[in-house]
Design an enzyme around this catalytic site. Structure first.
Site, PDB file in Angstrom:
ATOM      1  NE  ARG A 161     -16.884  20.018  -0.378  1.00 59.83           N
ATOM      2  CZ  ARG A 161     -17.572  20.476   0.647  1.00 59.83           C
ATOM      3  NH1 ARG A 161     -18.240  21.591   0.543  1.00 59.83           N
ATOM      4  NH2 ARG A 161     -17.622  19.813   1.784  1.00 59.83           N
ATOM      5  CE1 TYR A 172     -12.307   1.572   6.096  1.00 58.60           C
ATOM      6  CE2 TYR A 172     -11.574   0.695   3.985  1.00 58.60           C
ATOM      7  CZ  TYR A 172     -11.307   1.344   5.173  1.00 58.60           C
ATOM      8  OH  TYR A 172     -10.026   1.777   5.447  1.00 58.60           O
ATOM      9  CG  HIS A 192     -11.276  10.398   4.647  1.00 54.01           C
ATOM     10  ND1 HIS A 192     -10.432   9.745   3.780  1.00 54.01           N
ATOM     11  CD2 HIS A 192     -11.920   9.432   5.333  1.00 54.01           C
ATOM     12  CE1 HIS A 192     -10.550   8.429   3.953  1.00 54.01           C
ATOM     13  NE2 HIS A 192     -11.447   8.222   4.882  1.00 54.01           N
ATOM     14  CG  ASP A 215     -24.132  14.749  11.347  1.00 56.06           C
ATOM     15  OD1 ASP A 215     -25.004  15.107  12.155  1.00 56.06           O
ATOM     16  OD2 ASP A 215     -23.531  15.537  10.568  1.00 56.06           O
ATOM     17  CE  LYS A 230      -8.891  -1.262   5.968  1.00 57.75           C
ATOM     18  NZ  LYS A 230      -7.573  -1.611   5.398  1.00 57.75           N
ATOM     19  CD1 TRP A 247     -20.913  18.135   2.096  1.00 62.81           C
ATOM     20  CD2 TRP A 247     -19.995  16.096   2.243  1.00 62.81           C
ATOM     21  NE1 TRP A 247     -20.355  17.823   0.875  1.00 62.81           N
ATOM     22  CE2 TRP A 247     -19.793  16.581   0.950  1.00 62.81           C
ATOM     23  CE3 TRP A 247     -19.526  14.824   2.585  1.00 62.81           C
ATOM     24  CZ2 TRP A 247     -19.117  15.838  -0.028  1.00 62.81           C
ATOM     25  CZ3 TRP A 247     -18.857  14.083   1.613  1.00 62.81           C
ATOM     26  CH2 TRP A 247     -18.653  14.589   0.322  1.00 62.81           C
ATOM     27  CG  LEU A 254      -2.920   9.645   4.432  1.00 62.85           C
ATOM     28  CD1 LEU A 254      -2.430  11.000   3.947  1.00 62.85           C
ATOM     29  CD2 LEU A 254      -4.295   9.814   5.071  1.00 62.85           C
ATOM     30  CB  SER A 312     -10.480   1.672   9.396  1.00 63.63           C
ATOM     31  OG  SER A 312     -11.199   2.907   9.430  1.00 63.63           O
ATOM     32  CB  SER A 313     -11.215   4.648  14.070  1.00 64.71           C
ATOM     33  OG  SER A 313     -11.436   5.598  13.040  1.00 64.71           O
ATOM     34  CB  CYS A 314     -15.137   3.277  10.242  1.00 58.84           C
ATOM     35  SG  CYS A 314     -14.508   2.125   9.028  1.00 58.84           S
ATOM     36  CG  ASN A 350     -11.336   9.750  11.026  1.00 62.90           C
ATOM     37  OD1 ASN A 350     -11.530   8.719  11.659  1.00 62.90           O
ATOM     38  ND2 ASN A 350     -12.282  10.348  10.320  1.00 62.90           N
ATOM     39  N   PRO A 397      -6.067   2.748  13.588  1.00 63.98           N
ATOM     40  CG  PRO A 397      -5.728   3.373  11.351  1.00 63.98           C
ATOM     41  CD  PRO A 397      -6.096   2.184  12.231  1.00 63.98           C
ATOM     42  N   GLY A 446       0.826  -1.209   0.000  1.00 66.57           N
ATOM     43  CA  GLY A 446       0.000   0.000   0.000  1.00 66.57           C
ATOM     44  C   GLY A 446       0.853   1.249   0.000  1.00 66.57           C
TER      45      GLY A 446
HETATM   46  O1  GFB Z   1     -14.053  12.189   6.942  1.00 62.99           O
HETATM   47  P1  GFB Z   1     -15.407  11.583   6.734  1.00 62.99           P
HETATM   48  O2  GFB Z   1     -15.834  11.348   5.352  1.00 62.99           O
HETATM   49  O3  GFB Z   1     -15.403  10.206   7.507  1.00 62.99           O
HETATM   50  O4  GFB Z   1     -16.533  12.526   7.439  1.00 62.99           O
HETATM   51  P2  GFB Z   1     -16.040   9.515   8.771  1.00 62.99           P
HETATM   52  C1  GFB Z   1     -16.378  13.025   8.730  1.00 62.99           C
HETATM   53  C2  GFB Z   1     -17.499  13.995   9.021  1.00 62.99           C
HETATM   54  O5  GFB Z   1     -17.258  15.184   8.270  1.00 62.99           O
HETATM   55  C3  GFB Z   1     -18.903  13.533   8.621  1.00 62.99           C
HETATM   56  C4  GFB Z   1     -18.459  15.603   7.601  1.00 62.99           C
HETATM   57  O6  GFB Z   1     -19.814  13.955   9.602  1.00 62.99           O
HETATM   58  C5  GFB Z   1     -19.156  14.282   7.298  1.00 62.99           C
HETATM   59  O7  GFB Z   1     -20.523  14.495   7.029  1.00 62.99           O
HETATM   60  N1  GFB Z   1     -18.077  16.398   6.419  1.00 62.99           N
HETATM   61  C6  GFB Z   1     -18.324  17.731   6.270  1.00 62.99           C
HETATM   62  C7  GFB Z   1     -17.448  15.970   5.314  1.00 62.99           C
HETATM   63  N2  GFB Z   1     -17.876  18.173   5.081  1.00 62.99           N
HETATM   64  C8  GFB Z   1     -17.318  17.097   4.453  1.00 62.99           C
HETATM   65  C9  GFB Z   1     -16.665  16.923   3.174  1.00 62.99           C
HETATM   66  O8  GFB Z   1     -16.492  17.819   2.368  1.00 62.99           O
HETATM   67  N3  GFB Z   1     -16.215  15.668   2.872  1.00 62.99           N
HETATM   68  C10 GFB Z   1     -16.379  14.610   3.764  1.00 62.99           C
HETATM   69  N4  GFB Z   1     -15.882  13.410   3.410  1.00 62.99           N
HETATM   70  N5  GFB Z   1     -16.985  14.735   4.979  1.00 62.99           N
HETATM   71  C11 GFB Z   1     -14.997   7.458   7.507  1.00 62.99           C
HETATM   72  C12 GFB Z   1     -15.421   6.098   7.075  1.00 62.99           C
HETATM   73  O9  GFB Z   1     -16.024   7.980   8.289  1.00 62.99           O
HETATM   74  O10 GFB Z   1     -13.823   7.403   8.341  1.00 62.99           O
HETATM   75  C13 GFB Z   1     -14.272   5.420   6.370  1.00 62.99           C
HETATM   76  O11 GFB Z   1     -16.523   6.231   6.209  1.00 62.99           O
HETATM   77  C14 GFB Z   1     -13.001   5.435   7.200  1.00 62.99           C
HETATM   78  O12 GFB Z   1     -14.611   4.091   6.109  1.00 62.99           O
HETATM   79  C15 GFB Z   1     -12.708   6.853   7.638  1.00 62.99           C
HETATM   80  O13 GFB Z   1     -13.136   4.690   8.322  1.00 62.99           O
HETATM   81  C16 GFB Z   1     -11.497   6.901   8.545  1.00 62.99           C
HETATM   82  O14 GFB Z   1     -15.114   9.697   9.884  1.00 62.99           O
HETATM   83  O15 GFB Z   1     -17.457   9.894   9.006  1.00 62.99           O
END
Ligand code: GFB
Length: 318
Positions: A188, A137, A180, A270, A141, A203, A15, A108-110, A166, A164, A11
């Site tokens: 953006r 996903y 993410h 969320d 894991k 979001w 990142l 992953s922490s999810c 995020n 880990p 990998g």
């Molecule tokens: O980083 P994120 O996509 O991952 O979203 P998760 C974290 C929070 O940020 C959520 C909000 O509540 C999103 O709604 N958010 C706000 C945004 N603006 C944005 C944006 O522009 N982009 C994104 N992506 N989010 C992931 C898991 O969950 O965590 C993966 O889905 C993995 O599988 C990763 O485990 C580490 O923390 O919610």
């Protein structure tokens, strides 16, 4: 792990993988095998078997597997799950078959139950339902972790698993569909600044809380664990900052230099309400993150400007 050890970062283009390759190089490890562009396609069993037969790595950091933010997890769960299952199965199987001394699997922490007590302790794993937006996903894991455990129990393999928090940093995915929260907002906010947009959409409600680790610190924690931990339990790799998404958006806007308003789109999911890890085990072993959140954001934005914006401009210029 002596400096001449044969080390494989499965990998290397991710990142965490890119940060690990930089760190291993800086730490004087001269025998890293299979670094991009020489990494086999880890979803093809034959390629992985041939690679291990030829390169015979002694230590393996398994940080591979497609990943993405909340949108990609909702839109492409099958691809993410299948890719992560195949990659983990092939690398773990052939690492054992070819006598790898130690393997570190990065989960992953999810994978933690979405409403487990906070901060998340490894004892909570597999004790409750997963967050729906990333369940496929997360299950892959969890399967990777359990496969490491199974090889340890059946064959005595020194295969360890780390969870880990995020991560963010250089080499992250800044694409609209895969990013993410930090790279997504950074991209953006940068565009909104250039266009003079009065508001930036975030979001969700902005209330969820996340813990973040800068990729260089994550790589450092992985190397530390490879050197100093081989317990049967998995270990959490926490970071230097835990804050609300609203606070993340403010910090990103400040680093980018965006001065408009933030608008929260509650129509977007969320995800988990809170994702903070209990990293007391790692702290007891003597590891601490060394990069503060704001410095990590600034370095990530500089990387974005140099590697995403500049390259895009050069491509458009052609
Ligand atoms: O980083 P994120 O996509 O991952 O979203 P998760 C974290 C929070 O940020 C959520 C909000 O509540 C999103 O709604 N958010 C706000 C945004 N603006 C944005 C944006 O522009 N982009 C994104 N992506 N989010 C992931 C898991 O969950 O965590 C993966 O889905 C993995 O599988 C990763 O485990 C580490 O923390 O919610």
């Amino acid at each position: 792990m002596n400096p001449t050890a044969r080390i494989f970062v499965a990998g290397g283009e991710t990142l965490a993988g890119a940060a690990l390759l930089d760190l291993l190089h800086a730490a004087g490890y001269r025998n890293v095998v299979g670094a991009p562009p020489n990494e086999p396609d880890l979803t093809v069993a034959g390629q992985v078997e041939d690679f291990f037969g030829e390169a015979r790595p002694e230590y393996v950091f398994l940080v591979a597997g497609h990943s993405g933010g909340i949108r990609l997890n909702r839109e492409r769960p099958a691809e993410l799950m299948l890719n992560n299952l195949l990659v983990a199965a092939h690398v773990i199987q052939h690492a054992y078959n070819h006598g790898v001394a130690k393997l570190l699997y990065l989960a992953s922490s999810c994978a933690y139950p979405s409403h487990a007590p906070q901060p998340l302790r490894v004892e909570s794993l597999l004790t409750g339902p997963l967050e729906a937006t990333s369940a496929a996903y997360a299950m892959a894991k969890l399967a990777g972790w359990q496969l490491c455990e199974a090889y340890r129990r059946q064959y005595g393999a020194c295969f360890i698993t780390a969870f880990p928090t995020n991560p963010f940093g250089p080499h992250d995915d800044f694409s609209p569909e895969g990013a993410h929260v930090i790279p997504g907002l950074m991209r953006r906010a940068h565009a909104a600044k250039l266009r003079g947009q009065p508001e930036l959409t975030v979001w969700g409600t902005g209330t969820p809380r996340r813990e973040f680790v800068y990729s260089r610190d994550l790589a450092d924690a992985c190397l530390f664990v490879m050197r100093h931990y081989d317990g049967p339990e998995p270990i959490n790799l926490g970071g230097s900052a835990e804050l609300s998404i609203a606070a993340v958006a403010l910090a990103v806007a400040e680093v980018v230099g965006y001065r408009g308003r933030l608008r929260f789109d509650a129509g977007q999911p969320d995800g988990m309400p809170f994702k903070g890890l209990d990293s007391s085990r790692l702290r007891e072993l003597g590891w601490r993150p060394s990069t503060d959140f704001r410095t990590g954001l600034a370095e990530t934005y500089a990387w974005f400007l140099h590697h995403v914006v500049r390259e895009r401009l050069m491509t458009n210029a052609e």
